[in-house]
Design a protein around this motif. Structure first.
Motif, mmCIF file in Angstrom:
data_model
loop_
_atom_site.group_PDB
_atom_site.id
_atom_site.type_symbol
_atom_site.label_atom_id
_atom_site.label_comp_id
_atom_site.label_asym_id
_atom_site.label_seq_id
_atom_site.Cartn_x
_atom_site.Cartn_y
_atom_site.Cartn_z
ATOM 1 N N GLU A 211 55.893 81.831 35.162
ATOM 2 C CA GLU A 211 55.525 82.192 33.779
ATOM 3 C C GLU A 211 55.912 83.652 33.516
ATOM 4 O OE1 GLU A 211 52.751 84.155 32.578
ATOM 5 O OE2 GLU A 211 52.416 84.962 34.594
ATOM 6 N N THR A 212 56.141 83.977 32.244
ATOM 7 C CA THR A 212 56.783 85.249 31.943
ATOM 8 C C THR A 212 55.879 86.250 31.226
ATOM 9 O OG1 THR A 212 57.674 84.227 29.963
ATOM 10 C CG2 THR A 212 59.123 84.339 31.895
ATOM 11 N N TYR A 213 54.581 85.944 31.077
ATOM 12 C CA TYR A 213 53.682 86.939 30.466
ATOM 13 C C TYR A 213 53.647 88.210 31.287
ATOM 14 C CZ TYR A 213 51.758 83.444 27.298
ATOM 15 O OH TYR A 213 51.599 82.509 26.324
ATOM 16 N N VAL A 214 53.595 88.035 32.593
ATOM 17 C CA VAL A 214 53.596 89.220 33.460
ATOM 18 C C VAL A 214 54.789 89.151 34.396
ATOM 19 C CG1 VAL A 214 51.098 89.534 33.388
ATOM 20 C CG2 VAL A 214 52.128 88.088 35.161
ATOM 21 N N ASN A 215 55.178 90.303 34.884
ATOM 22 C CA ASN A 215 56.403 90.402 35.670
ATOM 23 C C ASN A 215 56.115 90.349 37.175
ATOM 24 O OD1 ASN A 215 58.846 91.138 36.809
ATOM 25 N ND2 ASN A 215 58.565 93.320 36.340
ATOM 26 N N ILE A 216 56.284 89.156 37.748
ATOM 27 C CA ILE A 216 56.170 89.018 39.211
ATOM 28 C C ILE A 216 57.470 88.409 39.715
ATOM 29 C CG2 ILE A 216 54.819 88.064 41.122
ATOM 30 C CD1 ILE A 216 52.497 87.667 39.162
ATOM 31 N N ASN A 217 58.106 89.058 40.686
ATOM 32 C CA ASN A 217 59.385 88.558 41.202
ATOM 33 C C ASN A 217 59.178 87.522 42.311
ATOM 34 O OD1 ASN A 217 61.003 90.206 39.570
ATOM 35 N ND2 ASN A 217 60.565 91.944 40.950
ATOM 36 N N TRP A 218 60.235 86.758 42.543
ATOM 37 C CA TRP A 218 60.157 85.729 43.599
ATOM 38 C C TRP A 218 59.928 86.337 44.965
ATOM 39 C CZ3 TRP A 218 59.151 80.887 42.743
ATOM 40 C CH2 TRP A 218 59.435 80.352 41.483
ATOM 41 N N ILE A 219 60.402 87.577 45.129
ATOM 42 C CA ILE A 219 60.218 88.205 46.456
ATOM 43 C C ILE A 219 58.726 88.395 46.762
ATOM 44 C CG2 ILE A 219 60.413 90.574 45.579
ATOM 45 C CD1 ILE A 219 62.184 90.785 48.381
ATOM 46 N N MET B 168 55.559 75.885 26.947
ATOM 47 C CA MET B 168 55.847 75.735 28.378
ATOM 48 C C MET B 168 55.224 76.868 29.194
ATOM 49 S SD MET B 168 57.247 73.834 30.607
ATOM 50 C CE MET B 168 57.416 74.039 32.351
ATOM 51 N N ASN B 169 55.474 78.096 28.712
ATOM 52 C CA ASN B 169 54.936 79.269 29.391
ATOM 53 C C ASN B 169 53.418 79.225 29.469
ATOM 54 O OD1 ASN B 169 55.760 81.412 30.792
ATOM 55 N ND2 ASN B 169 56.027 82.797 29.056
ATOM 56 N N GLU B 170 52.834 78.710 28.383
ATOM 57 C CA GLU B 170 51.379 78.629 28.349
ATOM 58 C C GLU B 170 50.857 77.647 29.381
ATOM 59 O OE1 GLU B 170 49.342 77.798 24.576
ATOM 60 O OE2 GLU B 170 50.079 79.795 24.001
ATOM 61 N N ILE B 171 51.572 76.507 29.483
ATOM 62 C CA ILE B 171 51.158 75.507 30.487
ATOM 63 C C ILE B 171 51.218 76.118 31.883
ATOM 64 C CG2 ILE B 171 51.817 73.336 31.589
ATOM 65 C CD1 ILE B 171 52.723 72.365 28.860
ATOM 66 N N LEU B 172 52.311 76.858 32.136
ATOM 67 C CA LEU B 172 52.460 77.507 33.448
ATOM 68 C C LEU B 172 51.305 78.467 33.695
ATOM 69 C CD1 LEU B 172 56.285 78.332 33.581
ATOM 70 C CD2 LEU B 172 55.043 76.602 34.881
ATOM 71 N N TRP B 173 50.983 79.234 32.671
ATOM 72 C CA TRP B 173 49.947 80.250 32.819
ATOM 73 C C TRP B 173 48.591 79.597 33.115
ATOM 74 C CZ3 TRP B 173 45.386 81.994 30.654
ATOM 75 C CH2 TRP B 173 45.016 83.318 31.002
ATOM 76 N N SER C 123 55.152 93.305 43.548
ATOM 77 C CA SER C 123 55.073 92.786 42.191
ATOM 78 C C SER C 123 55.204 93.915 41.166
ATOM 79 C CB SER C 123 53.731 92.084 42.012
ATOM 80 O OG SER C 123 53.462 91.895 40.644
ATOM 81 N N GLY C 124 55.851 93.594 40.035
ATOM 82 C CA GLY C 124 55.937 94.565 38.954
ATOM 83 C C GLY C 124 54.591 94.693 38.263
ATOM 84 N N TYR C 125 53.865 93.585 38.213
ATOM 85 C CA TYR C 125 52.559 93.552 37.562
ATOM 86 C C TYR C 125 51.465 93.665 38.608
ATOM 87 C CZ TYR C 125 48.389 91.261 35.720
ATOM 88 O OH TYR C 125 47.112 90.948 35.387
#
Lengths: 371, 187
Positions: B69-77, B1-6, B85-87
């Motif tokens: 997707e969760t590979y990198v950390n980006i918040n909804w804000i 799933m994460n891969e599809i998102l990415w 962004s964290g990333y």
């Protein structure tokens, strides 16, 4: 003031102006009382237009030169209603400008060119803009914005003769005023008669007098053939036809003329009138303010097409000219292209027989010059 | 799933930049054309508008999937607030910034008939800011190290710059005549 009768001011002055039937003497003939009433609703700046902007106009300068006290008094009366500052507009470097300056009044010196003395041009100039016509999306008497969004404070523009008449009506009353002119165009009014005349004059006259009387006042020579009534936005008429006509809306209507700013310019009979129209149109082409397509492209095009047509009056050149003349009116932000196109249409009709001469390769005026 | 998102995020990002570049180029041509003739200006204008709308769908998908997707950390804000962004806070922030400017351009365009023309135009000028920001965002963040994707972004930048260069040098005969007359005495 030497008058013993009480001066009319405020609301009573407005009522008197209503009763007098005074209309704007700048040419548009809008009822002055209506304009002044609209103005009293808010603090309004006043511009008294003494530019004599139309070709051949000299009467507003004449008012400044000969009736300055009454003009200033009229301006005071208007100021009382407007509750804003009064400025006098005159062409830069003109005698009128000098006279107004030495009278110590606030002077707005407008560039000495055709469209700069138009109402909205003066308003724009008075508020730090350029002396070019503004699109009238609202009435500037209520204030508004120009096309770039610049705020325009409420301003009224009154012709100098109109302001002088206001002072006269305040002093002498509307009945006195109505003794002059016709029922629909009442009041004394000024006419500027010039051009090919013995003595260019400003005539103190009234609507309804025969045009011939005005021509005689300027000692118009017997060999004069045509007059141009009201300059660049006006109409030509043969003197033979027009001199017995009344100088009024009804009298001038058959000639396509009107009282307007009261200008009668006698055309030089030693010159080809078509050449003269060529010059007028070339002048008009150079006077565009460069704001609307019909004006900055259409009027120079008209000038070129006219020149081409009167040189070689072929059906093809006429068609090109007619197409241009059909496209010019009603498209600009101001009425400048309309007036110029109207003049050309009028000249085509009035000088039709002479155009036929040109088509045959002759010009009686050229023959006259060499004779 | 994460891969599809990415993958979806990468793909929609690259599609967005291509479409955005098309919209900008079309807009530049519309504003700089000398003498529009026939149906072409209407067609060009319609494409400019509808492709802008279509692009916004890809863009929303790009942003949503990038955050989801969760590979990198980006918040909804970071959806709307730049540089949070964290990333890769700067590069992601550029994307957010371009998105915010785009919202302003789109909203004023849909309200164009209700607001003064000069306001609409003033805001529309932001396009010249948001497009290069978006291109830099795409180029510097090209996380997939796929040279084809980088090349596409680079090509977008070149095409857009060429269009803008043309626009700067394109002179309406109308503008020229105005300028000539403006040099006369008017005040």
């Amino acid at each position: 003031m030497t008058s013993t009768s009480p001066q009319l001011t405020g609301v009573r002055l407005l009522d008197a102006l209503d009763a007098s039937g005074l209309t704007g003497r700048g040419g548009a003939a809008f009822p002055s009382a209506v304009k002044l009433r609209a103005m009293t609703k808010r603090h309004t700046a006043v511009i008294v237009n003494a530019c004599d902007g139309e070709l051949g106009a000299v009467k507003d300068g004449w008012v400044v030169a000969n009736h300055l006290d009454e003009l200033l008094h009229g301006a005071d009366l208007v100021r009382g209603l407007a509750r804003g500052a009064v400025t006098f507009a005159a062409h830069r470097g003109s005698g009128t400008e000098r006279r107004l300056r030495s009278a110590g009044v606030d002077v707005l010196d407008a560039p000495s060119r055709y469209v700069s003395s138009e109402e909205s041009s003066l308003i724009s100039l008075s508020q730090g803009g350029l002396a070019r016509p503004m699109t009238k999306r609202s009435l500037y008497i209520q204030g508004g914005r120009d096309s770039t969004g610049r705020r325009i404070a409420p301003t009224i523009v009154l012709n100098a003769e109109t302001v002088w008449r206001i002072a006269q009506i305040a002093e002498r009353g509307p009945e006195w005023f109505r003794r002059f002119g016709t029922a629909s165009e009442p009041g004394p009014r000024l006419a500027s008669v010039g051009g090919y005349v013995g003595r260019p004059v400003v005539v103190e006259t009234q609507a309804g007098v025969p045009v011939g009387e005005l021509l005689a006042a300027a000692r118009t020579p017997a060999d004069a053939e045509y007059v141009l009534v009201n300059g660049l936005g006006g109409a030509f008429a043969s003197i033979a036809g027009v001199s017995s006509a009344a100088w009024s809306r009804e009298g001038l209507a058959p000639f396509g003329g009107r009282l307007g700013p009261g200008i009668i310019d006698v055309v030089d009979p030693r010159r080809c009138p078509l050449d003269m129209v060529t010059e007028l149109l070339a002048y008009a082409a150079g006077e565009s303010a460069g704001q609307c397509g019909p004006c900055m492209f259409g009027v120079p095009e008209l000038s070129g097409l006219w020149q081409q047509y009167v040189r070689t009056p072929s059906a093809r050149h006429r068609r090109a000219l007619d197409i241009n003349l059909g496209l010019l009116p009603g498209r600009g932000g101001c009425k400048f292209p309309d007036g110029v196109a109207g003049l050309a249409v009028n000249a085509l009709a009035v000088f039709a027989d002479h155009i036929t001469e040109h088509a045959a390769g002759r010009c009686r005026y050229a023959a006259r010059r060499t004779a | 799933m994460n891969e599809i998102l990415w993958y979806t995020s990468r793909a929609t990002g690259i599609v967005s930049i291509v479409l955005l570049t098309y919209v900008v180029v079309a807009g530049v041509i519309i504003s700089g054309r000398r003498r529009p003739h026939g149906a072409s200006p209407t067609i060009l204008m319609a494409l400019h508008r509808w492709i802008a709308l279509g692009m916004s769908v890809f863009l929303l998908l790009h942003i949503t999937t990038a955050i989801a997707e969760t590979y990198v950390n980006i918040n909804w804000i970071s959806f709307v607030v730049p540089f949070t962004s964290g990333y890769a806070p700067f590069q992601v922030g550029l994307g957010t910034l371009a998105f915010d400017l785009m919202i302003a351009v789109l909203v004023t365009s849909y309200l164009r008939h209700r607001i003064p023309e000069r306001r609409w135009k003033g805001v529309h000028w932001l396009a010249y800011g948001l497009w290069p920001i978006a291109v830099i965002h795409g180029f510097t963040l090209g996380t997939s190290n796929e040279w084809v994707l980088r090349l596409i972004t680079l090509a977008c930048g070149v095409v857009g710059l060429l269009a803008i260069a043309w626009r700067i040098n394109a002179r309406h005969h109308d503008r020229r005549r105005r300028d000539v007359i403006l040099e006369q005495e008017w005040s």
